[in-house]
Design a protein around this motif. Structure first.
Motif, PDB file in Angstrom:
ATOM      1  N   ASP A  61       0.854  -1.187   0.000  1.00  0.00           N
ATOM      2  CA  ASP A  61       0.000   0.000   0.000  1.00  0.00           C
ATOM      3  C   ASP A  61       0.887   1.232   0.000  1.00  0.00           C
ATOM      4  N   LEU A  62       0.542   2.208  -0.808  1.00  0.00           N
ATOM      5  CA  LEU A  62       1.344   3.433  -0.901  1.00  0.00           C
ATOM      6  C   LEU A  62       1.310   4.245   0.383  1.00  0.00           C
ATOM      7  N   ALA A  63       0.280   4.057   1.215  1.00  0.00           N
ATOM      8  CA  ALA A  63       0.188   4.769   2.485  1.00  0.00           C
ATOM      9  C   ALA A  63       0.862   3.997   3.618  1.00  0.00           C
ATOM     10  N   CYS A  64       1.619   2.965   3.256  1.00  0.00           N
ATOM     11  CA  CYS A  64       2.317   2.128   4.235  1.00  0.00           C
ATOM     12  C   CYS A  64       3.800   2.475   4.223  1.00  0.00           C
ATOM     13  N   PRO A  65       4.313   3.097   5.288  1.00  0.00           N
ATOM     14  CA  PRO A  65       5.738   3.464   5.291  1.00  0.00           C
ATOM     15  C   PRO A  65       6.664   2.248   5.221  1.00  0.00           C
ATOM     16  N   TRP A  66       6.247   1.141   5.821  1.00  0.00           N
ATOM     17  CA  TRP A  66       7.075  -0.066   5.757  1.00  0.00           C
ATOM     18  C   TRP A  66       7.149  -0.618   4.332  1.00  0.00           C
ATOM     19  N   TYR A  69      -3.114  -3.195  -2.145  1.00  0.00           N
ATOM     20  CA  TYR A  69      -3.621  -3.537  -0.818  1.00  0.00           C
ATOM     21  C   TYR A  69      -3.943  -2.214  -0.135  1.00  0.00           C
ATOM     22  N   GLU A  70      -5.069  -2.151   0.543  1.00  0.00           N
ATOM     23  CA  GLU A  70      -5.420  -0.931   1.268  1.00  0.00           C
ATOM     24  C   GLU A  70      -5.474  -1.230   2.759  1.00  0.00           C
ATOM     25  N   LEU A  71      -4.549  -0.642   3.500  1.00  0.00           N
ATOM     26  CA  LEU A  71      -4.551  -0.822   4.944  1.00  0.00           C
ATOM     27  C   LEU A  71      -5.808  -0.211   5.554  1.00  0.00           C
ATOM     28  N   ASN A  72      -6.324   0.831   4.900  1.00  0.00           N
ATOM     29  CA  ASN A  72      -7.494   1.537   5.411  1.00  0.00           C
ATOM     30  C   ASN A  72      -8.522   1.721   4.296  1.00  0.00           C
ATOM     31  N   PRO A  73      -9.187   0.621   3.884  1.00  0.00           N
ATOM     32  CA  PRO A  73     -10.134   0.724   2.780  1.00  0.00           C
ATOM     33  C   PRO A  73     -11.324   1.629   3.084  1.00  0.00           C
ATOM     34  N   ASP A  74     -11.570   1.889   4.376  1.00  0.00           N
ATOM     35  CA  ASP A  74     -12.687   2.751   4.757  1.00  0.00           C
ATOM     36  C   ASP A  74     -12.276   4.208   4.932  1.00  0.00           C
ATOM     37  N   MET A  75     -11.031   4.516   4.584  1.00  0.00           N
ATOM     38  CA  MET A  75     -10.570   5.906   4.665  1.00  0.00           C
ATOM     39  C   MET A  75     -11.454   6.786   3.774  1.00  0.00           C
ATOM     40  N   LYS A 134      -1.501  14.483   5.923  1.00  0.00           N
ATOM     41  CA  LYS A 134      -2.783  13.823   5.692  1.00  0.00           C
ATOM     42  C   LYS A 134      -2.596  12.328   5.482  1.00  0.00           C
ATOM     43  N   SER A 135      -3.495  11.539   6.077  1.00  0.00           N
ATOM     44  CA  SER A 135      -3.598  10.121   5.727  1.00  0.00           C
ATOM     45  C   SER A 135      -4.586  10.036   4.572  1.00  0.00           C
ATOM     46  N   VAL A 136      -4.221   9.291   3.545  1.00  0.00           N
ATOM     47  CA  VAL A 136      -4.976   9.356   2.295  1.00  0.00           C
ATOM     48  C   VAL A 136      -5.671   8.043   1.952  1.00  0.00           C
TER      49      VAL A 136
END
Length: 219
Positions: free
Chosen positions: A12-17, A45-51, A96-98
């Motif tokens: 996921d692009l919003a995943c720093p790891w 993969y979306e760590l936060n699909p409900d974002m 921002k978390s996206v």
């Protein structure tokens, strides 16, 4: 491409790891002379699909997920882990978390012309180093243009419902086969590696993968 070792990367692009894991893998491939001998496929993969589509304040998001006052501790740990791979984070800009659904669509579109890895790199940099909102349509179109893609074509891809459904389907498949965290690497369809692993782990994985690829020249 059949002579190349296939590596599928679920991230996921919003995943720093995931950013760190990509850099660690690339460094390991380079040190073993394998950079040009692998074929990488990026899977969403979306760590936060409900974002929410518009995202949310990053500090508020991290406090809701990990507890109050945890942001600085998390960022220090990530920065330390990133050092040896050459990755840097510009935390002051990441406000921002996206929602990453459209960003995954852009990677998928770029992958159809063998530009998925370049697009993934551009998006990681845009978010974690430049602080750009990669959940925003116009921002994503601008990034695509910077990567040499046609502006209208990029906009069309990012509003393509069929492509959106493809990305959602790939995410669902990852969960169905047991991927519960990212980054997650599948080498030659046989070996699974979970997490942002270091070079010594990759050395063992490459050795095992190459043993199973007798026709593949070793360095």
């Amino acid at each position: 491409m059949q002579d190349k070792l296939p590596i599928a990367i679920v991230s996921d692009l919003a995943c720093p790891w995931c950013f760190i894991g990509k850099a660690r893998l690339e460094k390991a491939l380079d040190s073993h002379g394998l950079t040009d001998r692998v074929a990488i496929t990026w899977l969403p993969y979306e760590l936060n699909p409900d974002m929410p589509a518009e995202g949310m304040d990053r500090t508020a998001y991290l406090e809701a997920k990990f507890g109050a006052g945890k942001r600085k501790e998390i960022e220090i740990r990530l920065s330390e882990a990133a050092l040896e791979s050459g990755v840097t984070f510009n935390w002051a800009r990441v406000t921002k978390s996206v929602n990453t659904r459209m960003a995954h669509m852009l990677v998928a579109a770029a992958s159809t012309v063998q530009r998925g890895t370049e697009m993934k790199a551009a998006l990681f940099k845009a978010y974690w180093q430049d602080g750009r909102d990669i959940g925003d349509l116009d921002t994503l179109v601008a990034i695509a243009v910077e990567q040499g893609f046609d502006e209208q074509a990029a906009r069309d891809e990012l509003t393509n419902e069929e492509l959106r459904e493809t990305v959602v389907g790939l995410e669902s498949h990852a969960q169905q086969v047991g991927v519960t965290g990212v980054p997650f690497f599948i080498i030659d369809g046989k070996l699974a590696v979970s997490g942002a692993q270091t070079g010594d782990v990759w050395a063992q994985v490459f050795a095992q993968a190459l043993e199973q690829q007798p026709a593949m020249p070793q360095s």
